[in-house]
Design a protein around this motif. Structure first.
Motif, PDB file in Angstrom:
ATOM      1  N   TRP A 178       2.085  -4.180  10.938  1.00  6.33           N
ATOM      2  CA  TRP A 178       0.929  -4.577  10.124  1.00  6.33           C
ATOM      3  C   TRP A 178       0.450  -3.424   9.250  1.00  6.33           C
ATOM      4  O   TRP A 178      -0.064  -3.649   8.151  1.00  6.33           O
ATOM      5  N   MET A 179       0.656  -2.176   9.697  1.00  9.10           N
ATOM      6  CA  MET A 179       0.311  -1.025   8.863  1.00  9.10           C
ATOM      7  C   MET A 179       1.274  -0.907   7.684  1.00  9.10           C
ATOM      8  O   MET A 179       0.875  -0.554   6.569  1.00  9.10           O
ATOM      9  N   LYS A 180       2.555  -1.221   7.920  1.00  7.55           N
ATOM     10  CA  LYS A 180       3.518  -1.238   6.818  1.00  7.55           C
ATOM     11  C   LYS A 180       3.085  -2.259   5.762  1.00  7.55           C
ATOM     12  O   LYS A 180       3.129  -1.985   4.551  1.00  7.55           O
ATOM     13  N   ASP A 181       2.679  -3.447   6.225  1.00  5.59           N
ATOM     14  CA  ASP A 181       2.259  -4.510   5.304  1.00  5.59           C
ATOM     15  C   ASP A 181       1.028  -4.098   4.502  1.00  5.59           C
ATOM     16  O   ASP A 181       0.964  -4.297   3.285  1.00  5.59           O
ATOM     17  N   VAL A 182       0.056  -3.522   5.175  1.00  4.34           N
ATOM     18  CA  VAL A 182      -1.198  -3.114   4.518  1.00  4.34           C
ATOM     19  C   VAL A 182      -0.932  -2.047   3.453  1.00  4.34           C
ATOM     20  O   VAL A 182      -1.428  -2.127   2.327  1.00  4.34           O
ATOM     21  N   CYS A 183      -0.149  -1.032   3.802  1.00  3.92           N
ATOM     22  CA  CYS A 183       0.139   0.057   2.852  1.00  3.92           C
ATOM     23  C   CYS A 183       0.995  -0.439   1.692  1.00  3.92           C
ATOM     24  O   CYS A 183       0.779  -0.034   0.536  1.00  3.92           O
ATOM     25  N   PHE A 184       1.943  -1.317   1.963  1.00  2.41           N
ATOM     26  CA  PHE A 184       2.781  -1.889   0.904  1.00  2.41           C
ATOM     27  C   PHE A 184       1.916  -2.688  -0.071  1.00  2.41           C
ATOM     28  O   PHE A 184       2.088  -2.588  -1.287  1.00  2.41           O
ATOM     29  N   THR A 200      -9.165 -13.356   2.646  1.00  2.00           N
ATOM     30  CA  THR A 200      -8.870 -14.554   3.430  1.00  2.00           C
ATOM     31  C   THR A 200      -7.888 -15.442   2.675  1.00  2.00           C
ATOM     32  O   THR A 200      -7.757 -15.352   1.452  1.00  2.00           O
ATOM     33  N   TRP A 201      -7.205 -16.330   3.409  1.00  2.00           N
ATOM     34  CA  TRP A 201      -6.240 -17.234   2.782  1.00  2.00           C
ATOM     35  C   TRP A 201      -6.931 -18.169   1.799  1.00  2.00           C
ATOM     36  O   TRP A 201      -6.331 -18.595   0.820  1.00  2.00           O
ATOM     37  N   ARG A 242       3.829 -16.530   9.241  1.00  2.37           N
ATOM     38  CA  ARG A 242       3.615 -16.126  10.631  1.00  2.37           C
ATOM     39  C   ARG A 242       2.153 -15.876  10.979  1.00  2.37           C
ATOM     40  O   ARG A 242       1.848 -15.383  12.063  1.00  2.37           O
ATOM     41  N   ASN A 243       1.257 -16.254  10.090  1.00  3.98           N
ATOM     42  CA  ASN A 243      -0.165 -15.938  10.275  1.00  3.98           C
ATOM     43  C   ASN A 243      -0.990 -17.216  10.369  1.00  3.98           C
ATOM     44  O   ASN A 243      -1.017 -18.019   9.437  1.00  3.98           O
ATOM     45  N   VAL A 248      -5.873 -12.603   5.916  1.00  2.00           N
ATOM     46  CA  VAL A 248      -4.475 -12.392   5.518  1.00  2.00           C
ATOM     47  C   VAL A 248      -3.815 -11.314   6.365  1.00  2.00           C
ATOM     48  O   VAL A 248      -2.684 -11.482   6.844  1.00  2.00           O
ATOM     49  N   PHE A 249      -4.505 -10.203   6.567  1.00  5.46           N
ATOM     50  CA  PHE A 249      -3.897  -9.080   7.291  1.00  5.46           C
ATOM     51  C   PHE A 249      -4.427  -9.038   8.727  1.00  5.46           C
ATOM     52  O   PHE A 249      -5.627  -8.894   8.956  1.00  5.46           O
ATOM     53  N   THR A 250      -3.498  -9.190   9.665  1.00  5.48           N
ATOM     54  CA  THR A 250      -3.852  -9.233  11.081  1.00  5.48           C
ATOM     55  C   THR A 250      -2.905  -8.351  11.887  1.00  5.48           C
ATOM     56  O   THR A 250      -1.861  -7.922  11.403  1.00  5.48           O
ATOM     57  N   ARG A 251      -3.284  -8.115  13.123  1.00  6.58           N
ATOM     58  CA  ARG A 251      -2.390  -7.420  14.043  1.00  6.58           C
ATOM     59  C   ARG A 251      -1.312  -8.388  14.519  1.00  6.58           C
ATOM     60  O   ARG A 251      -1.341  -9.584  14.198  1.00  6.58           O
ATOM     61  N   SER A 252      -0.391  -7.885  15.302  1.00  6.98           N
ATOM     62  CA  SER A 252       0.679  -8.740  15.818  1.00  6.98           C
ATOM     63  C   SER A 252       0.131  -9.838  16.722  1.00  6.98           C
ATOM     64  O   SER A 252       0.782 -10.861  16.946  1.00  6.98           O
ATOM     65  N   THR A 253      -1.095  -9.641  17.228  1.00  5.36           N
ATOM     66  CA  THR A 253      -1.747 -10.635  18.081  1.00  5.36           C
ATOM     67  C   THR A 253      -2.462 -11.707  17.267  1.00  5.36           C
ATOM     68  O   THR A 253      -3.158 -12.543  17.828  1.00  5.36           O
TER      69      THR A 253
END
Length: 348
Positions: A178-184, A200-201, A242-243, A248-253
């Protein structure tokens, strides 16, 4: 005399010189204090009518104006903390009696809890908050002028950016997906951290490839469009598959994220050989890449949601190509021919 006791408190009933009536509680059970309040209010009403004197306004009223004005702006919690601080100093004061010198001296120099010295940038935020309160009071015609509070000098704007090669290495070395996604996403859009984690979506338009930063989440307090380039829209589509969370940005949980994992970011920077680099520098990097690619500063201003062109001028030095065509319009010397002889002539 128009003063009567109703229940526990004394009440007054005054006819103002303009014919209007003022009926209110004095807020006291002491008749002597109630009479004093009655006489003072009657004198003020006369001055307001006959001498065009402004009614007395308390400091608290200006603070309420400021808080109402800022309630939908980003970092409203800062404004609330500032309000509480200044109320401890000026509560109960007549707004027009407070001087610029008093306000300047009231700006804190040390943190109350740690006793550490407060940076000038933080002092300027206190200054902006209190000046906004007085500015709104002035617009309401409560005071004749806004007090002067000198601005504290701050270090020059820090612009730190990295190359695309270093950026790829940084993302590769991040441990959390999720950190990779946020920084990208930050490098693809120039979005601020607060804008990323509040997205939000509901505010993502896949058809028009734009995400809306709502006014309560925008730094300026004004909603803005966050344009999604090819990289950003591809990432967003993958996340959607997968969310199931509102955000939009969440942890793996699948739970909402409120802040970056600073430990992961720091370790990735160290492994990538990147020094003195913060998450906000990803926004600087995005802007720097745009300027180097020839994006006009005015366009960059709108893309990044900056309020003034001055805020993006710090990136101008990264690409001077657009000015080179004008550089030779004026030269120090010029060649002129007389007959078959060429001579150099100074233009000075």
């Amino acid at each position: 005399m128009s003063i009567k006791k109703r229940g526990e408190f004394w009440h007054i009933d005054i006819q103002a010189p303009d014919g209007s009536r003022v009926r209110r509680s004095t807020g006291t059970t002491d008749k002597r204090q109630a009479l004093e309040y009655h006489d003072r209010l009657k004198a003020e009403l006369w001055e307001m009518t006959k001498l065009n004197k402004k009614p007395k306004r308390l400091f608290e009223e200006a603070i309420i104006l400021m808080l109402k004005d800022a309630e939908h702006q980003a970092r409203f919690d800062y404004k609330q903390a500032h309000a509480e601080y200044f109320l401890r100093i000026f509560s109960g004061r007549d707004l027009s009696s407070i001087t610029g010198e008093e306000l300047t001296n009231s700006i804190p120099n040390f943190h109350a809890d740690t006793k550490k010295q407060i940076a000038n940038g933080t002092k300027n935020r206190y200054r902006s908050t209190i000046l906004r309160a007085f500015s709104l009071a002035y617009k309401m015609n409560w005071i004749d002028a806004v007090p002067y509070i000198p601005r504290y000098s701050e270090p020059k704007v820090r612009v730190r950016w990295i190359t695309k090669e270093k950026a790829n290495l940084l993302i590769h070395n991040l441990r959390l997906q999720w950190m990779k996604d946020v920084c990208f996403f930050a490098l693809s859009t120039g979005a601020r951290m607060s804008e990323i984690f509040t997205l939000t979506w509901h505010n993502v338009d896949f058809v028009n490839r734009v995400a809306t930063v709502t006014n309560e989440n925008a730094k300026s307090g004004k909603a803005r469009a966050l344009l999604l380039n090819n990289d950003a829209i591809e990432l967003i589509r993958k996340l959607r598959l997968r969310n199931n969370c509102e955000y939009v940005f969440t942890r793996s949980t699948n739970r909402r994220v409120y802040d970056i994992d600073r430990r992961d970011f720091k370790q990735a920077c160290e492994q990538s050989g990147i020094d003195n680099f913060h998450f906000h520098d990803l926004r600087h990097t995005w802007a720097s890449w745009h300027v180097q690619a020839g994006t006009p500063l005015y366009t960059l201003k709108n893309l990044g949601g900056w309020e003034t062109l001055e805020m993006v001028n710090k990136y101008a030095h990264l690409n001077a190509d657009h000015m080179l065509e004008f550089a030779n319009n004026v030269t120090f010397t010029a060649q002129r021919s007389i007959g078959n002889t060429e001579i150099n002539v100074s233009n000075g």
